[in-house]
Design a protein around this motif. Structure first.
Motif, PDB file in Angstrom:
ATOM      1  N   GLY A 206      30.744  77.974  92.863  1.00 44.90           N
ATOM      2  CA  GLY A 206      31.439  78.094  91.591  1.00 44.90           C
ATOM      3  C   GLY A 206      31.962  76.792  91.025  1.00 44.90           C
ATOM      4  O   GLY A 206      32.892  76.784  90.211  1.00 44.90           O
ATOM      5  N   HIS A 207      31.359  75.672  91.384  1.00 47.43           N
ATOM      6  CA  HIS A 207      31.886  74.390  90.948  1.00 47.43           C
ATOM      7  C   HIS A 207      31.557  74.073  89.490  1.00 47.43           C
ATOM      8  O   HIS A 207      32.181  73.189  88.897  1.00 47.43           O
ATOM      9  N   PHE A 208      30.561  74.755  88.914  1.00 49.35           N
ATOM     10  CA  PHE A 208      30.232  74.539  87.515  1.00 49.35           C
ATOM     11  C   PHE A 208      31.007  75.478  86.588  1.00 49.35           C
ATOM     12  O   PHE A 208      31.148  75.209  85.409  1.00 49.35           O
ATOM     13  N   LEU A 211      32.400  76.188  82.849  1.00 49.11           N
ATOM     14  CA  LEU A 211      31.758  75.346  81.840  1.00 49.11           C
ATOM     15  C   LEU A 211      30.323  75.774  81.576  1.00 49.11           C
ATOM     16  O   LEU A 211      29.850  75.727  80.441  1.00 49.11           O
ATOM     17  N   LEU A 212      29.620  76.159  82.647  1.00 49.81           N
ATOM     18  CA  LEU A 212      28.230  76.586  82.512  1.00 49.81           C
ATOM     19  C   LEU A 212      28.112  77.987  83.104  1.00 49.81           C
ATOM     20  O   LEU A 212      27.829  78.155  84.295  1.00 49.81           O
ATOM     21  N   GLY A 213      28.344  78.969  82.273  1.00 54.02           N
ATOM     22  CA  GLY A 213      28.347  80.337  82.775  1.00 54.02           C
ATOM     23  C   GLY A 213      26.986  80.818  83.218  1.00 54.02           C
ATOM     24  O   GLY A 213      26.873  81.569  84.184  1.00 54.02           O
ATOM     25  N   ASP A 214      25.948  80.403  82.527  1.00 51.50           N
ATOM     26  CA  ASP A 214      24.585  80.787  82.870  1.00 51.50           C
ATOM     27  C   ASP A 214      23.854  79.544  83.370  1.00 51.50           C
ATOM     28  O   ASP A 214      23.465  78.680  82.588  1.00 51.50           O
TER      29      ASP A 214
END
Length: 242
Positions: A206-208, A211-214
Motif C-alpha cells: 500500500g505504499h502508492f 495517490l494511485l488507486g488503480d
C-alpha cells in the motif's frame, strides 16, 4: 491395523493439523500472531507436545508453512505460464507475473510472510526459507529466459563491465538454480525480477495508495517496458478482462 501403523497415521494427521492451524493464523492475523501456544490451542495439544513433531518448534513450523505456501503459489504461476506456446516468451513471463500481482494483493498476509521483513520467530531458518523460494521462483520464469537466450538472445551487459563480486554471485546463482545461462544473461533476468518485485511489493504494502488507486496501468507499463528491453514487444498481450 497394527499399533505402529495407527500411531504413524495419527502423527501424520496431527502434523497436518498443526500446519493447517499455523497457516490459518498467518492468513487471518499475520505471522506476528503465530506462536506455539496459539497453534497448540487450535489443535488441542500442549505447546510442549508440538516438539514431538517439530524438533525445533516454531521455526520448523514456520519453515514448513512457508514451503507449503510456495508450493501452492508456484503451482499457480506454472499453470499460468503453461497456457502459452513455448515460443511465446513474453506471455510465458507476463502471465505468471500477473498472477503474482493478483496473489500478493489478494493474500497480503501470506505475501508479507514470504516476502516481507523476516519474523524473529523463524530464527536462522528464515535464510534457508528465502533461499528455497528464490530457487523455486527461478524455476517459473527461468525456462523462458533460457530458451529465449538460446533462440534469439537479448541485450545483456558485457562480463568485462561487471564488478567481480557481482560476476561471482551470478555464477553462484546459476549453479544453485540449475539455469544454463551465462552470468550476464542471468543478471538481466534478475534485473527483471527486481523490477517486478518492486512494483508488486509497493502495491501489496500500500505504499502508492491513495495517490494511485488503480495501479494496473503502471504494472502493465512495466510489463511492456521489460518485454521491449528483451526484444519481445510484439508478443505483449493486454489483459483479458472478460
Amino acid at each position: 491395523m497394527a499399533a505402529g501403523g495407527r500411531r504413524a497415521r495419527l502423527r501424520a494427521e496431527l502434523r497436518a493439523d498443526v500446519l493447517a492451524a499455523a497457516r490459518l493464523i498467518v492468513v487471518e492475523h499475520g505471522v506476528e500472531a503465530l506462536t506455539l501456544t496459539q497453534v497448540a490451542q487450535k489443535v488441542g495439544v500442549t505447546p510442549a507436545a508440538l516438539y514431538h513433531h517439530f524438533d525445533r518448534g516454531l521455526p520448523d513450523i514456520l519453515a514448513q508453512v512457508a514451503d507449503d505456501i510456495v508450493d501452492d503459489l508456484v503451482a499457480e504461476l506454472t499453470e499460468a505460464a503453461g497456457r502459452y506456446a513455448a515460443d511465446n516468451f513474453a506471455m510465458r513471463m507476463i502471465a505468471p507475473s500477473r498472477v503474482l500481482r493478483s496473489w500478493a494483493i489478494g493474500r497480503r498476509r501470506e505475501f508479507c510472510f514470504l516476502f516481507g521483513t523476516p519474523t524473529e520467530a523463524a530464527g536462522d531458518e528464515y535464510a534457508a526459507v528465502t533461499t528455497r523460494w528464490v530457487l523455486r521462483l527461478a524455476g517459473v520464469w527461468g525456462p523462458a529466459f533460457v530458451e529465449l537466450w538460446a533462440v534469439r538472445g537479448y541485450l545483456a551487459p558485457s562480463t568485462h563491465n561487471l564488478e567481480p563480486r557481482l560476476l561471482q554471485q551470478m555464477h553462484e546463482y546459476t549453479t544453485a538454480s540449475g539455469l544454463p545461462l551465462p552470468p550476464e544473461a542471468a543478471l538481466v533476468m534478475l534485473d527483471c525480477w527486481r523490477a517486478l518485485y518492486g512494483q508488486v511489493t509497493l502495491e501489496a504494502f500500500g505504499h502508492f495508495s491513495p495517490l494511485l488507486g488503480d495501479q494496473e496501468p503502471m504494472f502493465e507499463q512495466l510489463m511492456r517496458d521489460i518485454m521491449s528491453n528483451l526484444g519481445l514487444a510484439e508478443q505483449y498481450e493486454a489483459p483479458n478482462r472478460h
